[in-house]
Design a protein around this motif. Structure first.
Motif, mmCIF file in Angstrom:
data_model
loop_
_atom_site.group_PDB
_atom_site.id
_atom_site.type_symbol
_atom_site.label_atom_id
_atom_site.label_comp_id
_atom_site.label_asym_id
_atom_site.label_seq_id
_atom_site.Cartn_x
_atom_site.Cartn_y
_atom_site.Cartn_z
ATOM 1 N N ALA A 177 -11.573 -1.331 3.715
ATOM 2 C CA ALA A 177 -11.834 -0.997 5.128
ATOM 3 C C ALA A 177 -11.169 0.333 5.484
ATOM 4 N N GLU A 178 -9.943 0.497 5.017
ATOM 5 C CA GLU A 178 -9.206 1.724 5.324
ATOM 6 C C GLU A 178 -9.865 2.938 4.650
ATOM 7 N N VAL A 179 -10.310 2.742 3.406
ATOM 8 C CA VAL A 179 -10.953 3.842 2.677
ATOM 9 C C VAL A 179 -12.252 4.232 3.391
ATOM 10 N N ARG A 190 -9.861 10.333 -0.336
ATOM 11 C CA ARG A 190 -9.637 11.318 0.720
ATOM 12 C C ARG A 190 -10.972 11.911 1.158
ATOM 13 N N GLY A 218 -8.321 -2.972 0.167
ATOM 14 C CA GLY A 218 -8.040 -1.690 0.842
ATOM 15 C C GLY A 218 -9.311 -0.978 1.296
ATOM 16 N N GLU A 235 -15.133 8.571 6.739
ATOM 17 C CA GLU A 235 -16.210 8.563 7.727
ATOM 18 C C GLU A 235 -17.031 9.861 7.739
ATOM 19 N N TYR A 290 -12.292 -0.837 -4.223
ATOM 20 C CA TYR A 290 -11.013 -0.855 -3.493
ATOM 21 C C TYR A 290 -10.586 -2.231 -2.995
ATOM 22 N N ALA A 334 -12.950 3.862 6.537
ATOM 23 C CA ALA A 334 -12.616 4.564 7.786
ATOM 24 C C ALA A 334 -12.213 6.008 7.497
ATOM 25 N N GLY A 335 -11.427 6.200 6.441
ATOM 26 C CA GLY A 335 -10.950 7.543 6.105
ATOM 27 C C GLY A 335 -12.060 8.441 5.583
ATOM 28 N N GLN A 338 0.849 -1.193 0.000
ATOM 29 C CA GLN A 338 0.000 0.000 0.000
ATOM 30 C C GLN A 338 0.879 1.236 0.000
ATOM 31 N N VAL A 387 1.767 4.713 1.438
ATOM 32 C CA VAL A 387 1.512 5.527 2.633
ATOM 33 C C VAL A 387 2.422 6.750 2.586
#
Ligand SMILES: [Zn+2]
Length: 433
Positions: free
Chosen positions: A332-334, A410, A330, A339, A327, A336-337, A145, A147
């Motif tokens: 879950a992270e997207v 984002r 990936g 939210e 995604y 969360a970001g 990923q 970062v």
């Protein structure tokens, strides 16, 4: 925010190698008795070593400095654990300065390694391809990923314009793409300040746009790889990196158009496919955002009101399904970001609509500051950038998926978010299908 340490010297022009040697000589104090022993660790890849690294090593040695080159031979070098380990495993404490000879990836590997080991580094740019030379963060690949992590800026940036003119044309075009996007990126920043509670630094926003404007004026000289055009482009790229470093975030230089680029990049990375130059993807993204801004520019307040009246709050479950489809691992992270958008309720949505209408005049003024899609296409072509997404080597499906789903990358308010609320993006997508 602690003020970042920025380059002391930015030297762009013919004959930069000589001045690089003088800078290093002045910087490295030699022990009594003459020989300085190990002093500079030069980091390059096979191409940049052949293009400039070997010549730089000669110039530094001629100035009495010891140089130890490390040359990466991988065909697709990545700023990842393997590359960083390669540098750190035989790090020599007597080498106080690293010299990164290259563009994006080499500079990012070195800026990360030097940040973590407390070394200084100098950037010797080989191509005007990206605005990250003066950056204080590094996009690294970890566990497959991408970062973005804290890193450091070089103490000096040297760019020999005659060498830049010899860099591969797609890299020059990519640098132009990474600059042309600033009009839209800054307009997005203004949207974020107007509608999403972000703070805007007016002086930095203007500097970023000014740097982009200088590149627009030099577009044909840049496309023809003339040294004066490349000096303008390189100066603008460095300025853009400084704008981000001083702002403490990427808003001055990156908006919705970068989200498209990130989305495609993440897919290529996940599938182990060869990378596509960042600025070329950004150029295509910029063409898409220009289309969206075109839609806003010509829209009256009455039409905006009627469109917003028809706009419905997206269902959270449906949004999450879209994110998962786009995604994969990936997601879950997207989610969360993202939210803040996902958690938006009816009343917040209505308040946002009200703010959009109340600020409609300003929003149209933001749209006025962005070149039209037609002008964007003309400028990209003039500088040698692809203007058809398929020419990037992405499939039709990937392009469509990126245009639809990249905004989840984002949780920023951008033209894409506005277009979604206005129902504009569907029309634009229909046009390019
Ligand atoms: Zn960029």
């Amino acid at each position: 925010m602690i003020a970042p340490i920025l380059p002391e010297v930015i030297d762009i022009g013919p004959g930069a190698l000589k001045r690089l040697a003088a800078f290093c000589t002045a910087r490295i104090d030699r022990p009594q008795g003459g020989s300085s022993g190990a002093a500079i660790r030069l980091v390059a890849d096979a191409r940049t070593w052949a293009a400039l690294g070997s010549e730089a090593a000669d110039a530094l040695r001629a100035a009495g400095l010891a140089v130890r080159p490390t040359i990466f031979e991988e065909p697709y070098l990545a700023a990842d654990a393997r590359s960083v380990l390669r540098l750190l495993i035989d790090d020599d404490p007597r080498e106080r300065i690293y010299l990164a000879v290259g563009s994006g990836t080499i500079t990012d590997i070195v800026r990360f390694a030097c940040h973590r080991t407390g070394r200084d580094f100098i950037s010797l740019a080989t191509a005007p391809s990206v605005d990250a030379y003066s950056s204080v963060v590094a996009p690294m690949v970890a566990e497959g990923q991408k970062v973005t992590v804290p890193a450091k800026a070089p103490i000096a940036v040297f760019a020999d314009t005659e060498e830049l003119a010899r860099s591969p044309r797609p890299m020059i075009a990519a640098g132009f793409g990474d600059m042309l996007c600033k009009f839209s990126a800054v307009a997005d920043w203004r949207l974020g300040a107007l509608l999403w509670g972000e703070s805007l630094d007016e002086a930095i926003a203007r500097r970023s746009v000014e740097a982009a404007r200088s590149c627009v004026e030099a577009a044909s000289a840049i496309g023809a790889a003339k040294p004066e055009g490349l000096a303008t482009l390189m100066a603008a790229l460095v300025e853009s990196g400084l704008c981000m470093a001083e702002a403490g975030h990427s808003r001055p230089a990156s908006g919705a158009e970068h989200h498209y680029s990130h989305f495609w990049e993440m897919r290529l990375l996940a599938e182990g496919r060869p990378p596509i130059l960042h600025g070329l993807k950004v150029g295509i993204g910029t063409l898409e955002t220009a289309r969206l801004w075109d839609g806003v520019r010509s829209m009256t307040e009455a039409e905006a009101a009627s469109r917003l009246g028809r706009s419905r709050l997206p269902e959270r479950a449906a949004e999450e399904r879209r994110i998962r489809a786009a995604y994969g691992s990936g997601a879950a992270e997207v989610i969360a970001g993202h939210e803040r958008f996902l958690a938006m309720g009816e009343s917040e949505r209505e308040a946002l609509k009200k703010n959009i209408l109340a600020g409609w005049k300003e929003i149209r003024a933001f749209a006025e500051s962005v070149p039209s899609a037609e002008e964007t296409r003309r400028l990209l072509a003039l500088a040698g950038c692809p203007t058809e997404p398929r020419r990037l080597g992405l499939s039709r499906r990937e392009i469509a998926l990126g245009l639809k789903s990249a905004h989840y990358v984002r949780s920023r308010f951008t033209i894409k978010k506005l277009a979604l609320m206005l129902g504009l993006d569907r029309e634009v997508l229909a046009l390019i299908r």
